[in-house]
Design a protein around this motif. Structure first.
Motif, mmCIF file in Angstrom:
data_model
loop_
_atom_site.group_PDB
_atom_site.id
_atom_site.type_symbol
_atom_site.label_atom_id
_atom_site.label_comp_id
_atom_site.label_asym_id
_atom_site.label_seq_id
_atom_site.Cartn_x
_atom_site.Cartn_y
_atom_site.Cartn_z
ATOM 1 N N ASP A 285 -23.000 -4.465 -32.006
ATOM 2 C CA ASP A 285 -23.697 -5.760 -31.949
ATOM 3 C C ASP A 285 -23.333 -6.482 -30.662
ATOM 4 O O ASP A 285 -22.761 -5.882 -29.740
ATOM 5 C CB ASP A 285 -23.363 -6.613 -33.180
ATOM 6 C CG ASP A 285 -21.870 -6.813 -33.368
ATOM 7 O OD1 ASP A 285 -21.127 -6.790 -32.352
ATOM 8 O OD2 ASP A 285 -21.421 -6.995 -34.521
ATOM 9 N N SER A 286 -23.608 -7.762 -30.614
ATOM 10 C CA SER A 286 -23.406 -8.539 -29.386
ATOM 11 C C SER A 286 -21.938 -8.702 -29.008
ATOM 12 O O SER A 286 -21.626 -9.089 -27.883
ATOM 13 C CB SER A 286 -24.047 -9.923 -29.543
ATOM 14 O OG SER A 286 -23.460 -10.615 -30.638
ATOM 15 N N LYS A 287 -21.014 -8.385 -29.916
ATOM 16 C CA LYS A 287 -19.591 -8.471 -29.601
ATOM 17 C C LYS A 287 -19.099 -7.246 -28.828
ATOM 18 O O LYS A 287 -17.997 -7.246 -28.286
ATOM 19 C CB LYS A 287 -18.778 -8.604 -30.885
ATOM 20 C CG LYS A 287 -19.063 -9.867 -31.676
ATOM 21 C CD LYS A 287 -18.245 -9.883 -32.960
ATOM 22 C CE LYS A 287 -18.556 -11.127 -33.776
ATOM 23 N NZ LYS A 287 -17.798 -11.146 -35.058
ATOM 24 N N ALA A 308 -29.919 -3.186 -24.916
ATOM 25 C CA ALA A 308 -30.451 -4.556 -25.039
ATOM 26 C C ALA A 308 -30.941 -4.814 -26.460
ATOM 27 O O ALA A 308 -30.780 -5.916 -27.007
ATOM 28 C CB ALA A 308 -31.576 -4.767 -24.032
ATOM 29 N N TYR A 310 -29.709 -3.701 -29.180
ATOM 30 C CA TYR A 310 -28.545 -3.976 -30.025
ATOM 31 C C TYR A 310 -27.774 -5.220 -29.570
ATOM 32 O O TYR A 310 -26.824 -5.648 -30.231
ATOM 33 C CB TYR A 310 -27.590 -2.780 -30.026
ATOM 34 C CG TYR A 310 -28.075 -1.615 -30.863
ATOM 35 C CD1 TYR A 310 -27.702 -1.498 -32.198
ATOM 36 C CD2 TYR A 310 -28.916 -0.642 -30.322
ATOM 37 C CE1 TYR A 310 -28.143 -0.429 -32.977
ATOM 38 C CE2 TYR A 310 -29.367 0.430 -31.084
ATOM 39 C CZ TYR A 310 -28.978 0.518 -32.414
ATOM 40 O OH TYR A 310 -29.412 1.575 -33.181
ATOM 41 N N GLY A 311 -28.170 -5.800 -28.448
ATOM 42 C CA GLY A 311 -27.496 -6.993 -27.929
ATOM 43 C C GLY A 311 -26.140 -6.685 -27.316
ATOM 44 O O GLY A 311 -25.286 -7.571 -27.193
ATOM 45 N N VAL A 312 -25.923 -5.446 -26.913
ATOM 46 C CA VAL A 312 -24.625 -5.012 -26.389
ATOM 47 C C VAL A 312 -24.464 -5.421 -24.930
ATOM 48 O O VAL A 312 -25.415 -5.396 -24.149
ATOM 49 C CB VAL A 312 -24.497 -3.469 -26.529
ATOM 50 C CG1 VAL A 312 -23.264 -2.946 -25.822
ATOM 51 C CG2 VAL A 312 -24.487 -3.080 -27.994
ATOM 52 N N LYS A 313 -23.236 -5.772 -24.546
ATOM 53 C CA LYS A 313 -22.939 -6.134 -23.157
ATOM 54 C C LYS A 313 -22.663 -4.858 -22.362
ATOM 55 O O LYS A 313 -21.840 -4.041 -22.746
ATOM 56 C CB LYS A 313 -21.714 -7.046 -23.080
ATOM 57 C CG LYS A 313 -21.837 -8.328 -23.852
ATOM 58 C CD LYS A 313 -20.563 -9.156 -23.676
ATOM 59 C CE LYS A 313 -20.614 -10.422 -24.519
ATOM 60 N NZ LYS A 313 -20.473 -10.115 -25.969
ATOM 61 N N ARG A 314 -23.338 -4.693 -21.228
ATOM 62 C CA ARG A 314 -23.129 -3.527 -20.378
ATOM 63 C C ARG A 314 -22.002 -3.779 -19.387
ATOM 64 O O ARG A 314 -21.811 -4.888 -18.902
ATOM 65 C CB ARG A 314 -24.399 -3.195 -19.600
ATOM 66 C CG ARG A 314 -25.557 -2.756 -20.475
ATOM 67 C CD ARG A 314 -26.832 -2.677 -19.648
ATOM 68 N NE ARG A 314 -26.741 -1.658 -18.613
ATOM 69 C CZ ARG A 314 -27.350 -1.734 -17.433
ATOM 70 N NH1 ARG A 314 -28.056 -2.805 -17.123
ATOM 71 N NH2 ARG A 314 -27.232 -0.748 -16.561
#
Length: 391
Positions: A285-287, A308, A310-314
């Motif tokens: 998720d975004s965390k 994107a 999954y809202g994941v930070k690259r």
């Protein structure tokens, strides 16, 4: 009653032959000696061919001087080959203490002659039997048992473990001993963990896709699952050509949560395939921070859009800086050192099976990780009960 065949000793035969050379009537001599004339002619023929070696006695072979020389050379060759085989198996014991040489001889009695092993290892035959007959002290008995356990652990790990991990395994089995002692015993036993080679990375960063910043910034120690995942791709050589292994590792417990093997390097076959397995095993998720190198498989629109969703930070390593993705590269180094280096090339099908066994059975379940204080991944997660449901 039928009489048995009369046996003539070599001296009688030789003298009969020599006397026959002095007589003109060989038939008459045969009658005087009480033997068949045909037998005397046979003895003469043998003597002409083999000379002094004509009558070797029962069970021995008649040999010409040339044949005898060849036989002697063959015997020497067999002895040399036997000594070579003993030295090959026992070379690590050659400069060890006497008891270690005795131990080697005892363990190989069914394979080599005892006298020959004593000769090669330069120990007394009688001293060996005195050593073998004496009762063991408690200290020697414990040493033997520990060495036995070390050998068992070493081969159970497919020669992958060195003294630190073997020490932990011994401790978990109830054998308390120091790493220094284990290292000493391993040296005496000639056991050595597989050595690594220079690691080679396959990364194609020559593309026009956008590059993400290095937000992970080498923060490889995290406090919870799915806080940071790292990924990389490497090649594996087989008899049938290359296979490409993509792995995704959770930094929390260093578990390989997603991986793929492919014959091609497309995004679908590599990073995306490994990602699909990873998200089935753990929540994304975004965390989550997903870190990789700058390879096209991670920078492509297809993979970027998936993250994107999954809202994941690259996060991506800096250019030419392999240390930014050290954990993933360390995994590949361990895999190649423990599984591939030093072994013969195998087929793709065999390699796929080997990789499956290494990741799913060995690395994720049995291997002791130095980062986890030499615990297995399962032991680490069981200790952190709050995460006991982590896949």
């Amino acid at each position: 009653m039928k009489q048995g065949r009369k046996i003539y000793d070599p001296a009688f035969k030789k003298q009969a032959v020599q006397l026959s050379y002095e007589r003109s009537n060989i038939s008459e001599l045969a009658r005087e000696l009480g033997i068949e004339v045909t037998m005397l002619y046979k003895w003469r023929k043998d003597y002409q061919e083999f000379g002094e070696k004509s009558f070797p006695g029962k069970g021995n072979l008649k040999q010409t001087p040339e044949q005898e020389k060849i036989h002697e050379l063959e015997k020497r060759l067999r002895d040399a080959e036997l000594e070579r085989d003993i030295l090959k198996k026992g070379n690590r014991h050659f400069f060890q203490e006497r008891s270690m040489k005795y131990e080697f001889i005892k363990n190989h009695e069914s394979l080599f002659p005892i006298e020959k092993m004593c000769s090669v290892l330069k120990v007394s035959y009688s001293s060996y039997y005195k050593w073998k007959a004496r009762p063991l002290s408690n200290r020697e008995r414990r040493k033997r048992e520990i060495k036995k356990q070390i050998t068992s652990i070493y081969f159970a790990s497919k020669q992958r473990y060195g003294s630190p991990r073997i020490t932990v395994e011994l401790d978990s089995s109830g054998f308390k001993t120091s790493r220094i002692t284990v290292a000493k015993y391993m040296k005496e036993l000639g056991l050595r963990s597989k050595l690594s080679r220079k690691f080679r990375v396959t990364t194609d960063s020559k593309h026009n896709y956008l590059i993400a910043e290095n937000i992970l910034n080498r923060n490889f120690l995290v406090g919870s699952p799915s806080q940071a995942w790292v990924s990389d791709i490497t090649y594996l050589q087989t008899k049938d050509g290359f296979l490409y292994l993509t792995a995704i590792i959770d930094l929390f417990d260093r578990k390989v949560i997603g991986w793929s093997l492919s014959t091609g390097m497309s995004t679908t076959e590599t990073s995306l395939a490994a990602w699909k397995m990873a998200v089935k095993n753990r929540k994304a998720d975004s965390k989550l921070i997903f870190h990789s190198d700058r390879g096209v498989q991670y920078a492509s629109k297809k993979f970027t859009n998936t993250l994107a969703f999954y809202g994941v930070k690259r996060s991506m390593s800096r250019k030419g800086n392999c240390w930014d993705n050290a954990v993933a590269e360390s995994f590949f180094k361990s895999l190649k050192t423990e599984l591939i280096y030093g072994n013969k090339l195998i087929t793709r099908e065999q390699m796929e099976l080997e990789i499956f066994e290494y990741i799913e059975i060995w690395y994720n379940k049995k291997r002791r990780h130095s980062t986890l204080n030499y615990q297995t991944i399962e032991e680490f997660n069981n200790q952190n009960k709050i995460y006991k449901n982590v896949a």
